[in-house]
Design a protein around this motif. Structure first.
Motif, PDB file in Angstrom:
ATOM      1  N   VAL A 187       0.761  -1.111  -0.051  1.00 52.94           N
ATOM      2  CA  VAL A 187      -0.119   0.036  -0.278  1.00 52.94           C
ATOM      3  C   VAL A 187       1.088   1.378  -0.075  1.00 52.94           C
ATOM      4  O   VAL A 187       0.631   2.267  -0.770  1.00 52.94           O
ATOM      5  CB  VAL A 187      -0.877   0.059   1.173  1.00 52.94           C
ATOM      6  N   TRP A 188       1.745   1.207   0.784  1.00 52.74           N
ATOM      7  CA  TRP A 188       2.744   2.356   0.813  1.00 52.74           C
ATOM      8  C   TRP A 188       3.496   2.699  -0.439  1.00 52.74           C
ATOM      9  O   TRP A 188       3.592   3.869  -0.711  1.00 52.74           O
ATOM     10  CB  TRP A 188       3.824   2.115   2.143  1.00 52.74           C
ATOM     11  N   GLN A 189       3.965   1.523  -1.091  1.00 49.43           N
ATOM     12  CA  GLN A 189       4.770   1.966  -2.152  1.00 49.43           C
ATOM     13  C   GLN A 189       4.057   2.817  -3.268  1.00 49.43           C
ATOM     14  O   GLN A 189       4.870   2.900  -4.295  1.00 49.43           O
ATOM     15  CB  GLN A 189       5.463   0.755  -2.752  1.00 49.43           C
ATOM     16  N   ARG A 190       2.611   2.783  -3.352  1.00 49.98           N
ATOM     17  CA  ARG A 190       2.030   3.767  -4.269  1.00 49.98           C
ATOM     18  C   ARG A 190       2.246   5.174  -4.146  1.00 49.98           C
ATOM     19  O   ARG A 190       1.844   5.721  -5.132  1.00 49.98           O
ATOM     20  CB  ARG A 190       0.712   3.257  -4.225  1.00 49.98           C
ATOM     21  N   TRP A 191       2.831   5.642  -3.092  1.00 47.78           N
ATOM     22  CA  TRP A 191       2.842   7.026  -2.998  1.00 47.78           C
ATOM     23  C   TRP A 191       4.381   7.163  -3.739  1.00 47.78           C
ATOM     24  O   TRP A 191       5.121   6.737  -4.132  1.00 47.78           O
ATOM     25  CB  TRP A 191       3.356   7.576  -1.579  1.00 47.78           C
ATOM     26  N   PRO A 192       4.547   8.318  -4.272  1.00 46.60           N
ATOM     27  CA  PRO A 192       5.176   8.644  -5.717  1.00 46.60           C
ATOM     28  C   PRO A 192       6.530   8.566  -5.206  1.00 46.60           C
ATOM     29  O   PRO A 192       7.739   8.429  -5.970  1.00 46.60           O
ATOM     30  CB  PRO A 192       4.929  10.199  -6.206  1.00 46.60           C
ATOM     31  N   THR A 193       6.994   9.100  -3.699  1.00 48.05           N
ATOM     32  CA  THR A 193       8.360   9.043  -3.644  1.00 48.05           C
ATOM     33  C   THR A 193       8.641   7.950  -2.482  1.00 48.05           C
ATOM     34  O   THR A 193       9.875   7.960  -2.086  1.00 48.05           O
ATOM     35  CB  THR A 193       8.858  10.506  -2.797  1.00 48.05           C
ATOM     36  N   ALA A 194       7.807   6.763  -2.383  1.00 50.93           N
ATOM     37  CA  ALA A 194       8.286   5.740  -1.523  1.00 50.93           C
ATOM     38  C   ALA A 194       9.016   4.865  -2.096  1.00 50.93           C
ATOM     39  O   ALA A 194       9.190   4.604  -3.174  1.00 50.93           O
ATOM     40  CB  ALA A 194       6.911   5.120  -1.140  1.00 50.93           C
ATOM     41  N   GLY A 195       9.823   4.138  -1.221  1.00 54.26           N
ATOM     42  CA  GLY A 195      10.826   3.367  -1.724  1.00 54.26           C
ATOM     43  C   GLY A 195      12.195   3.335  -1.369  1.00 54.26           C
ATOM     44  O   GLY A 195      12.367   4.338  -0.641  1.00 54.26           O
ATOM     45  N   PRO A 196      12.878   2.975  -2.173  1.00 59.95           N
ATOM     46  CA  PRO A 196      14.483   3.023  -1.987  1.00 59.95           C
ATOM     47  C   PRO A 196      14.923   4.541  -2.225  1.00 59.95           C
ATOM     48  O   PRO A 196      14.457   5.124  -3.200  1.00 59.95           O
ATOM     49  CB  PRO A 196      15.280   1.991  -2.834  1.00 59.95           C
ATOM     50  N   ALA A 197      15.955   4.872  -1.342  1.00 58.77           N
ATOM     51  CA  ALA A 197      16.683   6.145  -1.731  1.00 58.77           C
ATOM     52  C   ALA A 197      17.668   5.971  -2.545  1.00 58.77           C
ATOM     53  O   ALA A 197      18.441   4.688  -2.841  1.00 58.77           O
ATOM     54  CB  ALA A 197      17.154   6.560  -0.266  1.00 58.77           C
ATOM     55  N   GLY A 198      18.190   6.956  -3.408  1.00 59.21           N
ATOM     56  CA  GLY A 198      19.254   6.934  -4.205  1.00 59.21           C
ATOM     57  C   GLY A 198      20.472   7.168  -3.569  1.00 59.21           C
ATOM     58  O   GLY A 198      20.581   7.270  -2.250  1.00 59.21           O
ATOM     59  N   CYS A 199      21.567   7.273  -4.240  1.00 64.14           N
ATOM     60  CA  CYS A 199      22.774   7.710  -3.538  1.00 64.14           C
ATOM     61  C   CYS A 199      23.209   9.153  -4.143  1.00 64.14           C
ATOM     62  O   CYS A 199      22.858   9.310  -5.167  1.00 64.14           O
ATOM     63  CB  CYS A 199      23.950   6.606  -3.993  1.00 64.14           C
ATOM     64  N   TYR A 200      24.000   9.687  -2.956  1.00 64.68           N
ATOM     65  CA  TYR A 200      24.221  11.327  -3.225  1.00 64.68           C
ATOM     66  C   TYR A 200      25.598  11.441  -3.012  1.00 64.68           C
ATOM     67  O   TYR A 200      25.989  10.738  -1.756  1.00 64.68           O
ATOM     68  CB  TYR A 200      23.184  11.881  -2.834  1.00 64.68           C
ATOM     69  N   SER A 201      26.173  12.433  -3.473  1.00 67.80           N
ATOM     70  CA  SER A 201      27.548  12.645  -2.905  1.00 67.80           C
ATOM     71  C   SER A 201      27.751  13.457  -1.412  1.00 67.80           C
ATOM     72  O   SER A 201      28.632  13.599  -0.945  1.00 67.80           O
ATOM     73  CB  SER A 201      28.063  13.561  -3.875  1.00 67.80           C
ATOM     74  N   GLY A 202      26.641  14.255  -1.114  1.00 67.44           N
ATOM     75  CA  GLY A 202      26.583  14.959  -0.115  1.00 67.44           C
ATOM     76  C   GLY A 202      25.128  15.584   0.331  1.00 67.44           C
ATOM     77  O   GLY A 202      24.150  15.534  -0.680  1.00 67.44           O
ATOM     78  N   ALA A 203      25.321  16.300   1.246  1.00 75.70           N
ATOM     79  CA  ALA A 203      23.912  17.025   1.585  1.00 75.70           C
ATOM     80  C   ALA A 203      23.476  17.925   0.220  1.00 75.70           C
ATOM     81  O   ALA A 203      22.059  18.033   0.065  1.00 75.70           O
ATOM     82  CB  ALA A 203      23.887  17.863   2.932  1.00 75.70           C
ATOM     83  N   ALA A 204      24.505  18.684  -0.197  1.00 76.64           N
ATOM     84  CA  ALA A 204      23.965  19.539  -1.171  1.00 76.64           C
ATOM     85  C   ALA A 204      23.394  18.961  -2.563  1.00 76.64           C
ATOM     86  O   ALA A 204      22.289  19.372  -3.097  1.00 76.64           O
ATOM     87  CB  ALA A 204      25.171  20.585  -1.526  1.00 76.64           C
ATOM     88  N   ASP A 205      23.929  17.966  -2.809  1.00 69.95           N
ATOM     89  CA  ASP A 205      23.287  16.998  -3.810  1.00 69.95           C
ATOM     90  C   ASP A 205      22.122  16.488  -3.706  1.00 69.95           C
ATOM     91  O   ASP A 205      21.297  16.460  -4.463  1.00 69.95           O
ATOM     92  CB  ASP A 205      24.275  15.829  -4.066  1.00 69.95           C
TER      93      ASP A 205
ATOM     94  N   SER B 281       8.437  19.778  -9.138  1.00 72.83           N
ATOM     95  CA  SER B 281       7.821  19.183 -10.071  1.00 72.83           C
ATOM     96  C   SER B 281       6.245  19.174  -9.857  1.00 72.83           C
ATOM     97  O   SER B 281       5.668  18.910 -10.652  1.00 72.83           O
ATOM     98  CB  SER B 281       8.253  17.688 -10.268  1.00 72.83           C
ATOM     99  N   GLY B 282       5.985  19.736  -8.562  1.00 67.42           N
ATOM    100  CA  GLY B 282       4.720  19.711  -8.288  1.00 67.42           C
ATOM    101  C   GLY B 282       4.231  18.318  -7.780  1.00 67.42           C
ATOM    102  O   GLY B 282       2.858  18.487  -7.306  1.00 67.42           O
ATOM    103  N   VAL B 283       4.908  17.329  -7.833  1.00 70.87           N
ATOM    104  CA  VAL B 283       4.238  16.077  -7.496  1.00 70.87           C
ATOM    105  C   VAL B 283       4.362  16.075  -5.950  1.00 70.87           C
ATOM    106  O   VAL B 283       3.438  15.312  -5.334  1.00 70.87           O
ATOM    107  CB  VAL B 283       5.112  14.984  -7.964  1.00 70.87           C
ATOM    108  N   ILE B 284       5.068  16.572  -5.079  1.00 68.43           N
ATOM    109  CA  ILE B 284       4.971  16.668  -3.654  1.00 68.43           C
ATOM    110  C   ILE B 284       5.528  18.197  -3.480  1.00 68.43           C
ATOM    111  O   ILE B 284       5.765  18.984  -4.145  1.00 68.43           O
ATOM    112  CB  ILE B 284       6.311  15.989  -2.968  1.00 68.43           C
ATOM    113  N   THR B 285       4.873  18.559  -1.985  1.00 69.32           N
ATOM    114  CA  THR B 285       4.880  20.104  -1.757  1.00 69.32           C
ATOM    115  C   THR B 285       5.981  20.424  -0.832  1.00 69.32           C
ATOM    116  O   THR B 285       6.181  21.620  -0.626  1.00 69.32           O
ATOM    117  CB  THR B 285       3.516  20.367  -1.270  1.00 69.32           C
ATOM    118  N   ASP B 286       6.522  19.465  -0.055  1.00 68.83           N
ATOM    119  CA  ASP B 286       7.363  19.970   0.953  1.00 68.83           C
ATOM    120  C   ASP B 286       8.488  18.763   1.126  1.00 68.83           C
ATOM    121  O   ASP B 286       8.170  17.471   0.759  1.00 68.83           O
ATOM    122  CB  ASP B 286       7.048  20.293   2.159  1.00 68.83           C
TER     123      ASP B 286
END
Length: 412
Positions: free
Chosen positions: A173-191, A202-207
C-alpha cells in the motif's frame, strides 16, 4: 562512539468490542496529558514519539510506558490501540476522516484513492549522525540492509477482512506514493537537497516531509531516519530493529574512515525487489542476501547481518540485547505468522485480540478469546482460511528454516 536513538510509533484505534477501526484520535489525544503523542494523516491513527536514549533498555522502557498511557486513555472511550502495519477488520473511510489540517486536506485531494486507502501504520527509528553530509552518505551504505529489518517487523497479512498472502501488505500500500521506496545515492547534503528541490519543483510533492524514502535524513534533526518497517505489536521488535539500525549507521560512519568495503556505486536497482521479497515472505521464506543478492533463508540473511554488525553492536553495548531479541524473533516467527495462526483457530477477531494484547504488553496464547460484542458487519469474512499461496509459503519457510540450521552460525 555511541549514537543516540529514538523511535516513532503509529497506532490504529479499534473499537475494543467489535475490533473495527474507528476515527477517534482527537478524543484519545484529549485524554493524554503532556507531550509525546500527536495526530496522523487519518483520524484512526495516533502517533507516539519517544525521548532520545543512549541505551536500548532506556528506549524499551520509554516505549512501554507510552503504550501503557495510550492504552489507558483509549480504554476510557471503549477503544484499544494496536501497533501493526494493517488491522484485520477495517473499511475504507471517507475524506471526512482525514485529520483537519491544510496539508492533510491537500494530500487527500491530490492523491485521491492512494490517500483514501492510507489505513496503515509504521514504526520509525532515528539515529544520531554528526552532520547532514554524513547522514546522506550513510543513507547509501545502509540501504542494502533494510529489507531484513522489514522482514523482522512484518505484521500486516490482512487487508479489509481478507488474507493478502503477504507478510507486510502495508509495504504494498505504501509503495504507491510517488516518493516511497529505496533512496538513491548522493555525494552529500547539497546534492541530496538539490534533488529534493527538483521533486518539489515538479509539483508532485509540496515539501521535504513528503519524501517517503525507506531511509532519509531528518528534515528537522541531525538524525538518519528508518522508515521501511511495519508498526510492531511487540515493543521488543521495535527495540531489536532500533539496535540493528543503530549498528548499521555506526558501521556506515566508521567504514569509510577505515576504507573498508567498496562503495555501492549508486547501483540500487535491486533494492525494491529485495523489499518486495521481505514483504511477501517475512521471516517465513527467503530474503535477498545484501552481499550476494541471491535468495537465502531469512535466518541465514539475518545471521550474516548480525556477524557483520558485531563490532558496532559491541561498541554501543547492544550485542547481548540484540542477540537475545533476534534469537527470540527467529524462534517465534513474524507477527504476520502469529496473526495467521490466531485467525486459523478463532477467525479474524482472534487475530485482533492477539494484536491488542501484544500491543498492550500482555502474554496470552494465540488461541486467546476474541473481542466480544455486537455482530460484526464483516462477520462473513471473520473466519479467513489461508490461501494456497500462504500455505505453500509457510511450507517453504519450514524447509528453508531447516536448511538454515545447517548453514547458519548460531546467533548466540
Amino acid at each position: 562512539m555511541t549514537l543516540r536513538i529514538g523511535a516513532e510509533e503509529e497506532f490504529h484505534l479499534l473499537d475494543a468490542r467489535s475490533g473495527l477501526l474507528v476515527s477517534r484520535a482527537r478524543a484519545v489525544l484529549d485524554r493524554l496529558p503532556g507531550h509525546g503523542f500527536g495526530p496522523e494523516f487519518r483520524q484512526c491513527v495516533v502517533e507516539s514519539n519517544s525521548g532520545v536514549h543512549e541505551t536500548l533498555d532506556g528506549l524499551r522502557a520509554d516505549l512501554a510506558s507510552s503504550r501503557r498511557r495510550l492504552h489507558a486513555a483509549a480504554a476510557q472511550l471503549g477503544l484499544a490501540p494496536v501497533a501493526a502495519g494493517t488491522v484485520p477488520l477495517a473499511r475504507l473511510g471517507s475524506r471526512d476522516e482525514v485529520t483537519d489540517a491544510p496539508r492533510y486536506r491537500h494530500m487527500a485531494d491530490e492523491y485521491r484513492r492512494v490517500a483514501d486507502e492510507q489505513l496503515i501504520c509504521s514504526a520509525q527509528v532515528h539515529v544520531d549522525v554528526p552532520d547532514r553530509d554524513t547522514a546522506v552518505r550513510a543513507m547509501c551504505r545502509v540501504s542494502p540492509w533494510l529489507a531484513p529489518l522489514l522482514a523482522l517487523s512484518a505484521s500486516s497479512p490482512f487487508w479489509l477482512g481478507g488474507d493478502t498472502g503477504y507478510a507486510s501488505w502495508r509495504t504494498m500500500v505504501w509503495q504507491r506514493w510517488p516518493t516511497a521506496g529505496p533512496a538513491g545515492c548522493y555525494s552529500g547534503a547539497a546534492d541530496y537537497d538539490a534533488a529534493l528541490e527538483e521533486l518539489i519543483g515538479s509539483g508532485v510533492i509540496t515539501d521535504p516531509g513528503m519524501v517517503y524514502y525507506d531511509v532519509r535524513p531528518s528534515a528537522h534533526q541531525s538524525t538518519l531516519e528508518l522508515r521501511i518497517c511495519d508498526a510492531c505489536p511487540r515493543v521488543e521488535t521495535v527495540v531489536l530493529v532500533a539496535g540493528l539500525f543503530r549498528a548499521l549507521v555506526h558501521d556506515a560512519c566508521v567504514r569509510p574512515a577505515r576504507r573498508v568495503g567498496p562503495s555501492c556505486g549508486g547501483h540500487h536497482e535491486w533494492l525494491r525487489a529485495a523489499a518486495w521479497r521481505a514483504a511477501r515472505s517475512g521471516l517465513e521464506g527467503p530474503l535477498v542476501d545484501p552481499v550476494t543478492r541471491r535468495a537465502v533463508p531469512a535466518r541465514v540473511a539475518l545471521a550474516g547481518m548480525l556477524a557483520r554488525l558485531r563490532p558496532a553492536l559491541e561498541a554501543s553495548g547492544d550485542w547481548e540485547t540484540v542477540h537475545e531479541l533476534l534469537d527470540r524473533a527467529l524462534a517465534d516467527g513474524s507477527a504476520a505468522r502469529r496473526l495467521r495462526r490466531a485467525a486459523e483457530s478463532g477467525g479474524l477477531r482472534a487475530a485482533v485480540r492477539l494484536l491488542i494484547t501484544e500491543t498492550r504488553g500482555d502474554t496470552l496464547p494465540v488461541s486467546a478469546s476474541a473481542p466480544t460484542g455486537p455482530a460484526d458487519p464483516l462477520s462473513s469474512t471473520t473466519r479467513c482460511p489461508r490461501s494456497d499461496d500462504v500455505e505453500a509459503e509457510e511450507a517453504r519457510g519450514a524447509r528453508t528454516a531447516g536448511e538454515a540450521r545447517k548453514e547458519a552460525p548460531t546467533t548466540r
